[in-house]
Design a protein around this motif. Structure first.
Motif, PDB file in Angstrom:
ATOM      1  N   LYS A 107      60.531  48.828  15.548  1.00  0.00           N
ATOM      2  CA  LYS A 107      61.426  49.022  16.702  1.00  0.00           C
ATOM      3  C   LYS A 107      61.813  50.491  16.852  1.00  0.00           C
ATOM      4  N   ALA A 108      61.587  51.027  18.053  1.00  0.00           N
ATOM      5  CA  ALA A 108      61.953  52.411  18.357  1.00  0.00           C
ATOM      6  C   ALA A 108      63.345  52.444  18.980  1.00  0.00           C
ATOM      7  N   ALA A 109      64.168  53.355  18.501  1.00  0.00           N
ATOM      8  CA  ALA A 109      65.456  53.615  19.145  1.00  0.00           C
ATOM      9  C   ALA A 109      65.212  54.519  20.349  1.00  0.00           C
ATOM     10  N   ILE A 110      65.779  54.154  21.509  1.00  0.00           N
ATOM     11  CA  ILE A 110      65.629  54.977  22.708  1.00  0.00           C
ATOM     12  C   ILE A 110      66.998  55.151  23.350  1.00  0.00           C
ATOM     13  N   SER A 111      67.192  56.279  24.035  1.00  0.00           N
ATOM     14  CA  SER A 111      68.501  56.514  24.644  1.00  0.00           C
ATOM     15  C   SER A 111      68.757  55.534  25.784  1.00  0.00           C
ATOM     16  N   ARG A 112      67.733  55.290  26.585  1.00  0.00           N
ATOM     17  CA  ARG A 112      67.776  54.243  27.606  1.00  0.00           C
ATOM     18  C   ARG A 112      66.365  54.062  28.152  1.00  0.00           C
ATOM     19  N   TYR A 113      66.127  52.967  28.856  1.00  0.00           N
ATOM     20  CA  TYR A 113      64.808  52.753  29.449  1.00  0.00           C
ATOM     21  C   TYR A 113      64.566  53.802  30.534  1.00  0.00           C
ATOM     22  N   GLY A 114      63.373  54.384  30.522  1.00  0.00           N
ATOM     23  CA  GLY A 114      63.046  55.445  31.466  1.00  0.00           C
ATOM     24  C   GLY A 114      63.371  56.831  30.948  1.00  0.00           C
ATOM     25  N   SER A 115      63.941  56.900  29.761  1.00  0.00           N
ATOM     26  CA  SER A 115      64.291  58.193  29.169  1.00  0.00           C
ATOM     27  C   SER A 115      63.064  58.828  28.531  1.00  0.00           C
ATOM     28  N   GLY A 116      63.211  60.088  28.124  1.00  0.00           N
ATOM     29  CA  GLY A 116      62.125  60.754  27.430  1.00  0.00           C
ATOM     30  C   GLY A 116      61.775  60.074  26.122  1.00  0.00           C
ATOM     31  N   SER A 117      62.799  59.633  25.391  1.00  0.00           N
ATOM     32  CA  SER A 117      62.536  58.967  24.111  1.00  0.00           C
ATOM     33  C   SER A 117      61.778  57.651  24.317  1.00  0.00           C
ATOM     34  N   HIS A 118      61.995  57.005  25.449  1.00  0.00           N
ATOM     35  CA  HIS A 118      61.263  55.788  25.791  1.00  0.00           C
ATOM     36  C   HIS A 118      59.813  56.104  26.161  1.00  0.00           C
ATOM     37  N   LEU A 119      59.636  57.062  27.085  1.00  0.00           N
ATOM     38  CA  LEU A 119      58.284  57.383  27.561  1.00  0.00           C
ATOM     39  C   LEU A 119      57.418  57.963  26.451  1.00  0.00           C
ATOM     40  N   MET A 120      58.013  58.820  25.617  1.00  0.00           N
ATOM     41  CA  MET A 120      57.217  59.449  24.562  1.00  0.00           C
ATOM     42  C   MET A 120      56.842  58.465  23.462  1.00  0.00           C
ATOM     43  N   ALA A 121      57.583  57.377  23.326  1.00  0.00           N
ATOM     44  CA  ALA A 121      57.165  56.335  22.385  1.00  0.00           C
ATOM     45  C   ALA A 121      55.813  55.763  22.799  1.00  0.00           C
ATOM     46  N   TYR A 122      55.599  55.658  24.111  1.00  0.00           N
ATOM     47  CA  TYR A 122      54.301  55.197  24.623  1.00  0.00           C
ATOM     48  C   TYR A 122      53.205  56.231  24.358  1.00  0.00           C
ATOM     49  N   ILE A 123      53.540  57.509  24.580  1.00  0.00           N
ATOM     50  CA  ILE A 123      52.563  58.571  24.322  1.00  0.00           C
ATOM     51  C   ILE A 123      52.166  58.576  22.847  1.00  0.00           C
ATOM     52  N   ASN A 124      53.160  58.446  21.968  1.00  0.00           N
ATOM     53  CA  ASN A 124      52.881  58.415  20.535  1.00  0.00           C
ATOM     54  C   ASN A 124      52.021  57.200  20.164  1.00  0.00           C
ATOM     55  N   ALA A 125      52.338  56.049  20.773  1.00  0.00           N
ATOM     56  CA  ALA A 125      51.552  54.841  20.505  1.00  0.00           C
ATOM     57  C   ALA A 125      50.105  55.022  20.961  1.00  0.00           C
ATOM     58  N   GLN A 126      49.950  55.613  22.133  1.00  0.00           N
ATOM     59  CA  GLN A 126      48.595  55.861  22.639  1.00  0.00           C
ATOM     60  C   GLN A 126      47.844  56.833  21.722  1.00  0.00           C
ATOM     61  N   ASP A 127      48.532  57.896  21.300  1.00  0.00           N
ATOM     62  CA  ASP A 127      47.898  58.886  20.425  1.00  0.00           C
ATOM     63  C   ASP A 127      47.396  58.257  19.129  1.00  0.00           C
ATOM     64  N   ASN A 128      48.090  57.212  18.684  1.00  0.00           N
ATOM     65  CA  ASN A 128      47.738  56.567  17.413  1.00  0.00           C
ATOM     66  C   ASN A 128      46.956  55.267  17.601  1.00  0.00           C
ATOM     67  N   GLU A 129      46.540  55.033  18.854  1.00  0.00           N
ATOM     68  CA  GLU A 129      45.689  53.884  19.188  1.00  0.00           C
ATOM     69  C   GLU A 129      46.338  52.550  18.857  1.00  0.00           C
ATOM     70  N   TRP A 130      47.650  52.466  19.117  1.00  0.00           N
ATOM     71  CA  TRP A 130      48.359  51.205  18.959  1.00  0.00           C
ATOM     72  C   TRP A 130      48.155  50.345  20.200  1.00  0.00           C
ATOM     73  N   ASN A 131      48.444  49.069  20.066  1.00  0.00           N
ATOM     74  CA  ASN A 131      48.440  48.165  21.207  1.00  0.00           C
ATOM     75  C   ASN A 131      49.782  48.313  21.942  1.00  0.00           C
ATOM     76  N   LEU A 132      49.726  48.769  23.184  1.00  0.00           N
ATOM     77  CA  LEU A 132      50.964  49.089  23.900  1.00  0.00           C
ATOM     78  C   LEU A 132      51.797  47.851  24.223  1.00  0.00           C
ATOM     79  N   ASP A 133      51.164  46.697  24.259  1.00  0.00           N
ATOM     80  CA  ASP A 133      51.898  45.459  24.541  1.00  0.00           C
ATOM     81  C   ASP A 133      52.511  44.845  23.284  1.00  0.00           C
ATOM     82  N   LYS A 134      51.817  44.983  22.163  1.00  0.00           N
ATOM     83  CA  LYS A 134      52.246  44.289  20.953  1.00  0.00           C
ATOM     84  C   LYS A 134      52.944  45.177  19.923  1.00  0.00           C
TER      85      LYS A 134
END
Length: 284
Positions: A107-134
């Protein structure tokens, strides 16, 4: 004297604004520029622009592009910081996690949905080839203080925030940093509400001219490293490293960069469609 409200994060990136305010440079041009600190980051600033609480914002590039496409009637008028933001990936000091890959599915802590901490969690997941849905899950913690509480109490497992801002928490043994994730674009832009821009373009230009003069000479200000270290409670060597990595801009963000940000946000299903350059930006 015209009052104009501007928002930004209370971080070292924005010291140039404080210096101009302290020196009375805006008041000399008959502008009462009122700065508002947004501890909640980009998501909170987007709401401030939408609600009219602020007229301008110094805001993360990806966050404001997403929010304009989602209905925020604002325009990007300039890049503020040209270099990427280095997001530190942090866990609680006593966490059992030691690598980025171990955070997959947690679980990632984010300041709020749509925030930088939220969006960059997706970028980090993509960079590490994680499943974005799971492999992504989120806990809203509002701000940096909320992240300290949330990670320490085990409500969330990791937290992404600007590396140098969180470095004192690492030094104090509250967080551990297990990795970094640079944003793949210039990190901060200046956005203005459309309604305000229509009737106050000259004042916005004056404000930009003042801050751009400061940022163009920022690294040459005597003892600027010591000033930043004292004001933001950071170690001098960390500030010097940050200064060596950071470049400001005095220009409007270019079309290729806007397309790159949108391509990546679209691929991550963060935005539903791409917009034309002219619908996201305004050249003053």
């Amino acid at each position: 004297m015209k009052q104009i409200n501007i928002g930004g994060v209370p971080e070292h990136f924005n010291l140039a604004w404080y210096l101009g305010l302290k020196n009375g440079e805006y008041k000399e041009q008959n502008i009462n520029l009122r700065w508002k600190d947004y501890f909640g980051g980009t998501g909170a600033m987007c709401k401030g622009l939408r609600d009219g609480d602020i007229d301008m914002a110094v805001i993360l590039t990806e966050g404001i592009i997403k929010d304009i496409i989602a209905g925020n009637k604002s325009k990007i008028v300039q890049t503020f910081v040209q270099t990427p933001l280095i997001w530190g990936i942090h866990v609680a000091a006593k966490s059992s996690y030691n690598t980025i890959n171990e955070l997959k599915g947690t679980k990632a802590a984010i300041s709020r949905y749509g925030s930088g901490s939220h969006l960059m969690a997706y970028i980090n997941a993509q960079d590490n080839e994680w499943n974005l849905d799971k492999d992504l899950d989120f806990e809203v913690i509002r701000n940096l203080d909320g992240a300290v509480e949330g990670l320490t109490a085990g409500k969330a497992d990791y937290f992404m925030w600007e590396k140098f801002t969180t470095k004192p928490l690492v030094d104090d043994g509250i967080f551990r940093r297990v990795g970094n994730c640079p944003s793949p674009w210039p990190c901060f832009v200046i956005a203005v509400r459309e309604d305000f821009l229509k009737t106050n373009e000259d004042d916005v230009k004056t404000i930009l001219d003042i801050v751009n003069t400061t940022t163009a000479e920022f690294k040459d200000i005597p003892s600027i490293d010591k000033m930043i270290a004292n004001r933001y409670e950071q170690e001098l060597e960390d500030v010097q490293e940050w200064l060596s990595l950071t470049e400001w801009s005095q220009e409007l963000i270019d079309k290729d960069t806007i397309n790159n940000v949108q391509d990546q946000l679209l691929a991550l299903n963060i935005i539903p469609e791409k917009w034309d350059y002219k619908d996201l930006t305004y050249k003053i």
